[in-house]
Scaffold this active site. Structure first.
Site, mmCIF file in Angstrom:
data_model
loop_
_atom_site.group_PDB
_atom_site.id
_atom_site.type_symbol
_atom_site.label_atom_id
_atom_site.label_comp_id
_atom_site.label_asym_id
_atom_site.label_seq_id
_atom_site.Cartn_x
_atom_site.Cartn_y
_atom_site.Cartn_z
ATOM 1 N N HIS A 136 16.223 -26.394 11.233
ATOM 2 C CA HIS A 136 16.453 -27.817 11.682
ATOM 3 C C HIS A 136 15.132 -28.526 12.325
ATOM 4 O O HIS A 136 14.405 -27.963 13.161
ATOM 5 C CB HIS A 136 17.493 -27.796 12.806
ATOM 6 C CG HIS A 136 18.547 -27.278 12.381
ATOM 7 N ND1 HIS A 136 19.686 -26.892 13.244
ATOM 8 C CD2 HIS A 136 19.245 -27.319 10.959
ATOM 9 C CE1 HIS A 136 20.991 -26.389 12.411
ATOM 10 N NE2 HIS A 136 20.681 -26.811 11.219
ATOM 11 N N HIS A 143 13.210 -25.984 14.919
ATOM 12 C CA HIS A 143 13.801 -24.677 15.483
ATOM 13 C C HIS A 143 14.707 -23.983 14.393
ATOM 14 O O HIS A 143 14.901 -24.609 13.269
ATOM 15 C CB HIS A 143 14.913 -24.784 16.661
ATOM 16 C CG HIS A 143 15.952 -25.558 16.483
ATOM 17 N ND1 HIS A 143 15.979 -26.827 16.435
ATOM 18 C CD2 HIS A 143 17.003 -25.249 15.864
ATOM 19 C CE1 HIS A 143 17.196 -27.388 16.215
ATOM 20 N NE2 HIS A 143 17.787 -26.464 15.779
ATOM 21 N N HIS A 203 17.751 -20.944 12.955
ATOM 22 C CA HIS A 203 18.994 -20.005 13.443
ATOM 23 C C HIS A 203 18.999 -19.146 12.361
ATOM 24 O O HIS A 203 18.790 -19.256 11.055
ATOM 25 C CB HIS A 203 20.374 -21.091 13.047
ATOM 26 C CG HIS A 203 20.277 -22.203 13.974
ATOM 27 N ND1 HIS A 203 20.934 -22.249 15.239
ATOM 28 C CD2 HIS A 203 19.792 -23.557 13.703
ATOM 29 C CE1 HIS A 203 20.635 -23.617 15.838
ATOM 30 N NE2 HIS A 203 20.018 -24.239 14.886
ATOM 31 N N THR A 240 24.590 -28.395 17.550
ATOM 32 C CA THR A 240 25.334 -27.399 17.133
ATOM 33 C C THR A 240 25.013 -26.623 18.415
ATOM 34 O O THR A 240 25.734 -25.181 18.353
ATOM 35 C CB THR A 240 24.833 -26.606 15.888
ATOM 36 O OG1 THR A 240 23.663 -26.154 16.268
ATOM 37 C CG2 THR A 240 25.186 -27.528 14.678
ATOM 38 N N THR A 241 24.431 -26.921 19.494
ATOM 39 C CA THR A 241 24.636 -26.434 20.721
ATOM 40 C C THR A 241 25.204 -27.288 21.690
ATOM 41 O O THR A 241 25.010 -28.299 21.755
ATOM 42 C CB THR A 241 22.943 -25.795 21.064
ATOM 43 O OG1 THR A 241 22.127 -27.130 21.164
ATOM 44 C CG2 THR A 241 22.232 -24.847 20.171
ATOM 45 N N HIS A 245 17.154 -19.392 23.248
ATOM 46 C CA HIS A 245 18.384 -19.922 22.283
ATOM 47 C C HIS A 245 17.937 -19.560 21.074
ATOM 48 O O HIS A 245 18.656 -19.171 20.045
ATOM 49 C CB HIS A 245 18.854 -21.142 22.822
ATOM 50 C CG HIS A 245 19.553 -21.262 23.888
ATOM 51 N ND1 HIS A 245 20.349 -20.619 24.666
ATOM 52 C CD2 HIS A 245 18.971 -22.021 25.105
ATOM 53 C CE1 HIS A 245 20.785 -20.928 25.638
ATOM 54 N NE2 HIS A 245 19.952 -22.082 26.074
HETATM 55 N N1 6Z9 Z 1 21.144 -27.364 16.107
HETATM 56 S S1 6Z9 Z 1 20.684 -28.549 16.910
HETATM 57 O O1 6Z9 Z 1 21.779 -29.308 17.098
HETATM 58 O O2 6Z9 Z 1 19.587 -29.307 16.040
HETATM 59 C C1 6Z9 Z 1 19.833 -27.920 18.284
HETATM 60 C C2 6Z9 Z 1 19.760 -26.665 18.622
HETATM 61 F F1 6Z9 Z 1 20.351 -25.679 17.931
HETATM 62 C C3 6Z9 Z 1 18.965 -26.069 19.743
HETATM 63 F F2 6Z9 Z 1 18.826 -25.004 19.847
HETATM 64 C C4 6Z9 Z 1 18.148 -27.363 20.525
HETATM 65 S S2 6Z9 Z 1 17.410 -26.538 21.722
HETATM 66 O O3 6Z9 Z 1 16.196 -25.681 21.388
HETATM 67 O O4 6Z9 Z 1 16.871 -27.902 22.573
HETATM 68 C C5 6Z9 Z 1 18.048 -25.743 23.002
HETATM 69 C C6 6Z9 Z 1 19.321 -26.430 23.385
HETATM 70 O O5 6Z9 Z 1 19.436 -27.655 23.320
HETATM 71 C C7 6Z9 Z 1 18.313 -28.488 20.170
HETATM 72 N N2 6Z9 Z 1 17.726 -29.276 21.031
HETATM 73 C C8 6Z9 Z 1 18.014 -31.097 20.947
HETATM 74 C C9 6Z9 Z 1 18.949 -31.505 21.509
HETATM 75 C C10 6Z9 Z 1 19.328 -31.137 22.817
HETATM 76 C C11 6Z9 Z 1 18.258 -31.535 23.839
HETATM 77 C C12 6Z9 Z 1 16.877 -31.701 23.152
HETATM 78 C C13 6Z9 Z 1 15.844 -32.116 23.923
HETATM 79 C C14 6Z9 Z 1 14.620 -32.296 23.245
HETATM 80 C C15 6Z9 Z 1 14.340 -31.911 21.880
HETATM 81 C C16 6Z9 Z 1 15.371 -31.394 21.343
HETATM 82 C C17 6Z9 Z 1 16.715 -31.266 21.744
HETATM 83 C C18 6Z9 Z 1 19.238 -29.008 19.140
HETATM 84 F F3 6Z9 Z 1 19.287 -30.144 18.607
HETATM 85 ZN ZN ZN Z 2 19.680 -26.122 15.260
#
Ligand code: 6Z9
Ligand code: ZN
Length: 263
Positions: free
Chosen positions: A117, A91, A93, A198-199, A66
């Site tokens: 982020h 990560h 976007h 946002t995911t 992703h």
């Molecule tokens: N935009 S955003 O909301 O910040 C955002 C993302 F866009 C995003 F792609 C991720 S991901 O890469 O983990 C893929 C999908 O969860 C996260 N992960 C977070 C929340 C979900 C579970 C998790 C578990 C351990 C560490 C981080 C996270 C995410 F928070």
């Molecule tokens: Zn993000």
């Protein structure tokens, strides 16, 4: 596994079917425009503790299909929020090579080129991010808007590894560095609101801090971000480019975004 995507039959309009929170309240990202902004003098500068990570420590950079995410050191945390939040991962976007407008948050309806982020969890109340991620005040995410400018040597410390995480589930080690170098000028100036991941699963558990000032990276660095990665595994006969991995802005009604700066 997480069967959702940003395009096609599993695109964002279908997320609420499998992930009900995605169709719920307090969804992110949003557009920052004049009539929902309110100055708040209590929004003090954040303190970034342990962000200067030694190069003998290693961050793990992973393509998770992703996004490209970098696991951070648990010695990194933020103070000056209602609770102490410990860093988990960062990560990005982005858009695509023909349309470098892949930020998630927008300002007066305008996208920036990309957005980074830095995800933290409330380590005062929860043992780890999995326990925190679906709780109120569970997560705090710092958002840095990226735009085109001169070459950025700090971002290059991550970007130079993209060729080693081209495909889903590939990983590479990145020597530690001062993650504070990734933050913009004047990090005391920011937008603050309560929103969501946002995911999927889109939990409404995120205290968002979006820095007012963007960071500049070069056209070449942006192109590398937009063209390096694939959502698919290295042996997939139908490779899918990892592009346009941003969610569209969500309805934001009857709420305010607080700003730490005067217009
Ligand atoms: N935009 S955003 O909301 O910040 C955002 C993302 F866009 C995003 F792609 C991720 S991901 O890469 O983990 C893929 C999908 O969860 C996260 N992960 C977070 C929340 C979900 C579970 C998790 C578990 C351990 C560490 C981080 C996270 C995410 F928070
Ligand atoms: Zn993000």
């Amino acid at each position: 596994g997480s069967k959702w995507s940003y395009i096609g039959p599993d695109g964002e309009n279908t997320w609420p079917k499998k992930y009900p929170f995605c169709g719920g309240v307090f969804q992110s990202p949003i557009d920052f425009h004049k009539d929902i902004l309110q100055y708040d003098s209590n929004l003090s500068p954040l303190e970034f503790i342990g962000y200067n990570v030694s190069s003998t420590d290693l961050f793990t950079l992973t393509n998770n299909g992703h996004s490209v995410k970098m696991h951070l050191s648990p010695t990194m945390h933020i103070r000056n929020l209602p609770f102490e939040y410990t860093a988990s991962q960062l990560h990005l976007h982005w858009g695509n090579r023909n349309k470098s407008e892949g930020s998630e948050h927008t300002v007066s309806g305008k996208h920036f080129a990309a957005e980074m982020h830095i995800v933290h969890y409330n380590s005062e109340k929860y043992p780890d991010i999995t326990a925190a991620m679906d709780k109120a005040n569970g997560l705090a995410v710092l958002a840095i808007l990226l735009e085109i400018g001169p070459f950025n040597p700090s971002y290059e410390k991550i970007f130079r590894h993209f060729r080693n995480v081209k495909y889903k589930d590939q990983m590479v080690h990145v020597p530690g560095f001062n993650v504070q170098e990734l933050l913009p000028d004047r990090p005391d100036e920011y937008y603050r609101y309560e929103g969501s991941l946002t995911t999927p699963p889109c939990y409404p558990s995120v205290l968002w801090t979006v820095f007012r000032h963007p960071v500049k990276i070069s056209q070449e660095q942006l192109l590398a971000l937009e063209t390096a990665m694939y959502c698919t595994e290295s042996d997939d006969p139908e490779p899918l480019e990892m592009v346009n991995n941003f969610r569209n802005v969500q309805e934001f009604r009857e709420r305010l975004v607080f700003i730490s700066f005067r217009e």
